[in-house]
Design an enzyme around this catalytic site. Structure first.
Site, PDB file in Angstrom:
ATOM      1  N   PRO A  88     -29.035   1.785 -15.020  1.00 41.23           N
ATOM      2  CA  PRO A  88     -29.219   3.005 -14.502  1.00 41.23           C
ATOM      3  C   PRO A  88     -28.509   3.984 -15.247  1.00 41.23           C
ATOM      4  CG  PRO A  88     -27.511   1.721 -13.315  1.00 41.23           C
ATOM      5  CD  PRO A  88     -28.114   0.784 -14.334  1.00 41.23           C
ATOM      6  N   TYR A 107     -12.851  12.631  -5.918  1.00 44.98           N
ATOM      7  CA  TYR A 107     -11.727  12.124  -6.953  1.00 44.98           C
ATOM      8  C   TYR A 107     -10.888  12.972  -7.686  1.00 44.98           C
ATOM      9  CZ  TYR A 107     -10.055   9.756 -11.000  1.00 44.98           C
ATOM     10  OH  TYR A 107      -9.449   8.992 -11.854  1.00 44.98           O
ATOM     11  N   SER A 139      -8.375  14.834  -5.628  1.00 45.77           N
ATOM     12  CA  SER A 139      -7.298  14.315  -5.297  1.00 45.77           C
ATOM     13  C   SER A 139      -6.208  14.071  -6.108  1.00 45.77           C
ATOM     14  CB  SER A 139      -7.708  12.984  -4.394  1.00 45.77           C
ATOM     15  OG  SER A 139      -8.231  12.013  -5.353  1.00 45.77           O
ATOM     16  N   LYS A 140      -6.828  13.708  -7.437  1.00 47.54           N
ATOM     17  CA  LYS A 140      -5.777  13.419  -8.553  1.00 47.54           C
ATOM     18  C   LYS A 140      -5.503  14.624  -8.900  1.00 47.54           C
ATOM     19  CE  LYS A 140      -5.193  10.532 -10.836  1.00 47.54           C
ATOM     20  NZ  LYS A 140      -4.303   9.431 -10.850  1.00 47.54           N
ATOM     21  N   THR A 153      -5.803  12.295 -14.926  1.00 50.89           N
ATOM     22  CA  THR A 153      -7.299  12.415 -15.546  1.00 50.89           C
ATOM     23  C   THR A 153      -7.708  13.804 -16.257  1.00 50.89           C
ATOM     24  OG1 THR A 153      -9.725  12.158 -14.996  1.00 50.89           O
ATOM     25  CG2 THR A 153      -8.175  12.508 -13.127  1.00 50.89           C
ATOM     26  N   ASP A 154      -8.588  13.742 -17.172  1.00 48.57           N
ATOM     27  CA  ASP A 154      -9.177  15.020 -17.666  1.00 48.57           C
ATOM     28  C   ASP A 154     -10.120  15.560 -16.508  1.00 48.57           C
ATOM     29  OD1 ASP A 154     -11.250  13.145 -17.870  1.00 48.57           O
ATOM     30  OD2 ASP A 154     -11.768  13.821 -19.883  1.00 48.57           O
ATOM     31  N   GLU A 155     -10.295  14.766 -15.567  1.00 47.72           N
ATOM     32  CA  GLU A 155     -11.359  15.208 -14.501  1.00 47.72           C
ATOM     33  C   GLU A 155     -10.716  16.596 -13.664  1.00 47.72           C
ATOM     34  OE1 GLU A 155     -13.869  12.505 -12.939  1.00 47.72           O
ATOM     35  OE2 GLU A 155     -13.544  10.990 -14.067  1.00 47.72           O
ATOM     36  N   TYR A 166     -27.843   8.083 -14.987  1.00 50.51           N
ATOM     37  CA  TYR A 166     -27.874   9.223 -14.083  1.00 50.51           C
ATOM     38  C   TYR A 166     -28.829  10.493 -14.888  1.00 50.51           C
ATOM     39  CZ  TYR A 166     -24.645   7.920 -10.558  1.00 50.51           C
ATOM     40  OH  TYR A 166     -24.001   7.249  -9.395  1.00 50.51           O
ATOM     41  N   ASP A 217       1.046  -1.362   0.091  1.00 50.78           N
ATOM     42  CA  ASP A 217      -0.226   0.122   0.120  1.00 50.78           C
ATOM     43  C   ASP A 217       0.845   1.298   0.094  1.00 50.78           C
ATOM     44  OD1 ASP A 217      -1.631   2.132   0.604  1.00 50.78           O
ATOM     45  OD2 ASP A 217      -3.172   1.055   1.912  1.00 50.78           O
TER      46      ASP A 217
HETATM   47  P1  NAD Z   1      -8.509   0.875 -10.896  1.00 53.60           P
HETATM   48  O1  NAD Z   1      -9.206   1.412 -10.019  1.00 53.60           O
HETATM   49  O2  NAD Z   1      -9.291  -0.175 -11.942  1.00 53.60           O
HETATM   50  O3  NAD Z   1      -7.062   0.288 -10.699  1.00 53.60           O
HETATM   51  C1  NAD Z   1      -6.402   0.901  -9.696  1.00 53.60           C
HETATM   52  C2  NAD Z   1      -5.416   0.072  -8.759  1.00 53.60           C
HETATM   53  O4  NAD Z   1      -4.703   0.815  -8.038  1.00 53.60           O
HETATM   54  C3  NAD Z   1      -6.120  -0.963  -8.173  1.00 53.60           C
HETATM   55  O5  NAD Z   1      -5.586  -2.324  -8.531  1.00 53.60           O
HETATM   56  C4  NAD Z   1      -5.740  -0.744  -6.730  1.00 53.60           C
HETATM   57  O6  NAD Z   1      -5.707  -1.845  -5.832  1.00 53.60           O
HETATM   58  C5  NAD Z   1      -4.576   0.289  -7.060  1.00 53.60           C
HETATM   59  N1  NAD Z   1      -4.313   0.872  -5.603  1.00 53.60           N
HETATM   60  C6  NAD Z   1      -5.032   2.003  -5.388  1.00 53.60           C
HETATM   61  N2  NAD Z   1      -4.529   2.604  -4.076  1.00 53.60           N
HETATM   62  C7  NAD Z   1      -3.510   2.029  -3.972  1.00 53.60           C
HETATM   63  C8  NAD Z   1      -2.490   2.212  -2.853  1.00 53.60           C
HETATM   64  N3  NAD Z   1      -2.570   3.259  -1.975  1.00 53.60           N
HETATM   65  N4  NAD Z   1      -1.240   1.398  -3.117  1.00 53.60           N
HETATM   66  C9  NAD Z   1      -1.231   0.408  -4.094  1.00 53.60           C
HETATM   67  N5  NAD Z   1      -2.073   0.283  -4.904  1.00 53.60           N
HETATM   68  C10 NAD Z   1      -3.262   1.154  -5.010  1.00 53.60           C
HETATM   69  O7  NAD Z   1      -8.402   2.160 -11.868  1.00 53.60           O
HETATM   70  P2  NAD Z   1      -7.930   2.577 -13.412  1.00 53.60           P
HETATM   71  O8  NAD Z   1      -9.069   2.812 -14.124  1.00 53.60           O
HETATM   72  O9  NAD Z   1      -7.050   1.347 -13.911  1.00 53.60           O
HETATM   73  O10 NAD Z   1      -7.177   3.845 -13.560  1.00 53.60           O
HETATM   74  C11 NAD Z   1      -5.653   3.713 -13.276  1.00 53.60           C
HETATM   75  C12 NAD Z   1      -5.249   5.320 -13.379  1.00 53.60           C
HETATM   76  O11 NAD Z   1      -5.405   5.794 -14.101  1.00 53.60           O
HETATM   77  C13 NAD Z   1      -5.785   5.922 -12.144  1.00 53.60           C
HETATM   78  O12 NAD Z   1      -4.646   6.875 -11.499  1.00 53.60           O
HETATM   79  C14 NAD Z   1      -6.678   7.044 -12.961  1.00 53.60           C
HETATM   80  O13 NAD Z   1      -6.805   7.983 -12.004  1.00 53.60           O
HETATM   81  C15 NAD Z   1      -6.269   6.903 -13.954  1.00 53.60           C
HETATM   82  N6  NAD Z   1      -7.322   7.307 -15.070  1.00 53.60           N
HETATM   83  C16 NAD Z   1      -8.281   6.305 -15.399  1.00 53.60           C
HETATM   84  C17 NAD Z   1      -9.210   6.578 -16.366  1.00 53.60           C
HETATM   85  C18 NAD Z   1     -10.427   5.589 -16.632  1.00 53.60           C
HETATM   86  O14 NAD Z   1     -11.305   6.048 -17.192  1.00 53.60           O
HETATM   87  N7  NAD Z   1     -10.276   4.604 -15.973  1.00 53.60           N
HETATM   88  C19 NAD Z   1      -8.951   7.879 -17.297  1.00 53.60           C
HETATM   89  C20 NAD Z   1      -7.879   8.834 -16.794  1.00 53.60           C
HETATM   90  C21 NAD Z   1      -7.089   8.280 -16.044  1.00 53.60           C
END
Ligand code: NAD
Length: 359
Positions: free
Chosen positions: A227, A172, A175-176, A147-149, A229, A72
């Site tokens: 669902p 979210y 924090s990003k 992320t773009d968010e 929104y 972690d």
């Molecule tokens: P996800 O939730 O599928 O995977 C995230 C992984 O990170 C999980 O396996 C989780 O166990 C691990 N994790 C979380 N907190 C942790 C910690 N404290 N220590 C170690 N591991 C930890 O997410 P995703 O959709 O694969 O997104 C991955 C990244 O890409 C994120 O940073 C997200 O912000 C970014 N992102 C996602 C999207 C999207 O549409 N999914 C778009 C743009 C950017």
């Protein structure tokens, strides 16, 4: 298909058991000979079966090149130890809590993982980078996947670009955004060679069924209410996860240190793959009507639910910088990518059941 330059031999992927991180790890095992260190806390959204399936297919040395480090990031000592063990040339930092709805119900975990976790990783990487030989210091790169968010919400027109001011509006995205700022601060203050990408909504196989597209597919297949929104008119820009991986590996190899790159959908000519949520849901229903017809069209299952608090109205990305500078463009348009994704969920009922049991 992009991969990495030969100078990179050891890669630390954080969040490599998640949806996008898993796609990155699979690609690295498939297209390169690098040692992959997969640091993940192995939480509710994690799943290593996609990587195990890839390793079985690749056979030979692939299994020996994938090292899982269950850590972690909030634990600074364990993170520093994992970085020492991985001894990386490249860090791809994807680990994060990623679901907006969960961030509204329980924001604390998002602050811990996304802010403190990023701080902890930056500190460990700074110590690692400081101790590298001159040659390896030149190669080393910390790549932050965001992320773009972080840019907030658009009106009916306009696009997010690298010049858009930050305006995060959910726990979210806040924090990003904080993690993006930390990464840039570690570059400006300590010289750590970083690069950041801000990507639009991803979709594709192995996505945990709490995000829109798998929720819709699996609700429809179970003949349960689908669902939607509010008025369903919130707009997102969609990118297939494999196209995102292409962008990430191009940036890792050729992106400019200290820069940010916006990554979004859209074909050769640019633009983006914008869709309202209602359009996405209706497209999935139409695909299912063709390949698994029922007595009534699946769209009859669409059911409006109370809108998410603070729901951002529109995201759309101008990705012309990465297209021009690095020659990236997505290879899969949304219609084809969505059809392939629906087929994938139909073909993996056991995995879906297992994941649904966790949500
Ligand atoms: P996800 O939730 O599928 O995977 C995230 C992984 O990170 C999980 O396996 C989780 O166990 C691990 N994790 C979380 N907190 C942790 C910690 N404290 N220590 C170690 N591991 C930890 O997410 P995703 O959709 O694969 O997104 C991955 C990244 O890409 C994120 O940073 C997200 O912000 C970014 N992102 C996602 C999207 C999207 O549409 N999914 C778009 C743009 C950017």
């Amino acid at each position: 298909m992009s991969c990495l330059p030969d100078s990179i031999q050891r890669v630390l992927v954080t969040g490599g058991a998640g949806f996008i991180g898993g796609a990155v790890v699979r690609r690295l095992l498939r297209c390169s000979a690098v040692e992959v260190f997969n640091l993940d806390k192995l939480g509710y959204a994690s799943d290593l079966s996609s990587i195990q399936a890839e390793v079985e297919q690749l056979g030979g040395m692939a299994a020996g090149r994938h090292h899982v480090l269950q850590v972690d990031l909030v634990d600074q000592q364990a993170t520093a130890e994992a970085v020492r063990r991985a001894d990386p040339d490249l860090v791809l930092h994807l680990a994060a809590e990623s679901h907006v709805d969960r961030s509204i119900n329980a924001p604390g975990a998002f602050l811990d993982s996304n802010i403190i976790g990023t701080f902890s990783l930056l500190q460990a990487c700074r110590g690692h980078w400081d101790a590298l030989s001159a040659v390896r210091r030149e190669v080393f790169r910390f790549q932050h996947i965001s992320t773009d968010e972080v840019f907030g919400s658009l009106g009916a027109s306009g696009y997010f670009s690298e010049a858009t001011p930050y305006d995060p509006r959910s726990p979210y995205s806040a924090s990003k955004a904080a993690s993006d700022h930390l990464v840039k601060a570690w570059h400006h203050t300590f010289g750590l060679p970083v690069v950041t990408t801000n990507c639009s909504n991803n979709y594709g196989p192995w996505q945990f069924p709490e995000k829109l597209i798998p929720v819709v597919i699996l609700s429809a297949l179970a003949l349960k209410p689908i669902p939607l929104y509010g008025d369903g008119l919130n707009v997102r820009d969609w990118l297939h996860v494999e196209d995102h991986v292409d962008a990430l590996l191009l940036v890792a190899g050729q992106g400019k240190t200290g820069a940010s790159y916006c990554v979004g959908g859209g074909g050769e000519g640019g633009g983006c793959d914008e869709r309202t949520n209602r359009e996405v849901v209706e497209s999935i229903c139409a695909i299912l009507d063709q390949i698994r017809p029922q007595a009534e069209p699946y769209s009859h299952l669409i059911s409006r639910v109370n809108d998410r608090p603070g729901h951002d109205r529109r995201y759309a990305i101008d990705s012309s910088l990465i297209r021009k500078e690095l020659g990236w463009s997505p290879s899969l348009g949304f219609e084809n990518g969505l059809r392939q994704t629906v087929h994938w969920y139909l073909d993996h009922p056991d995995w879906c059941q297992q994941m649904l049991g966790r949500s």
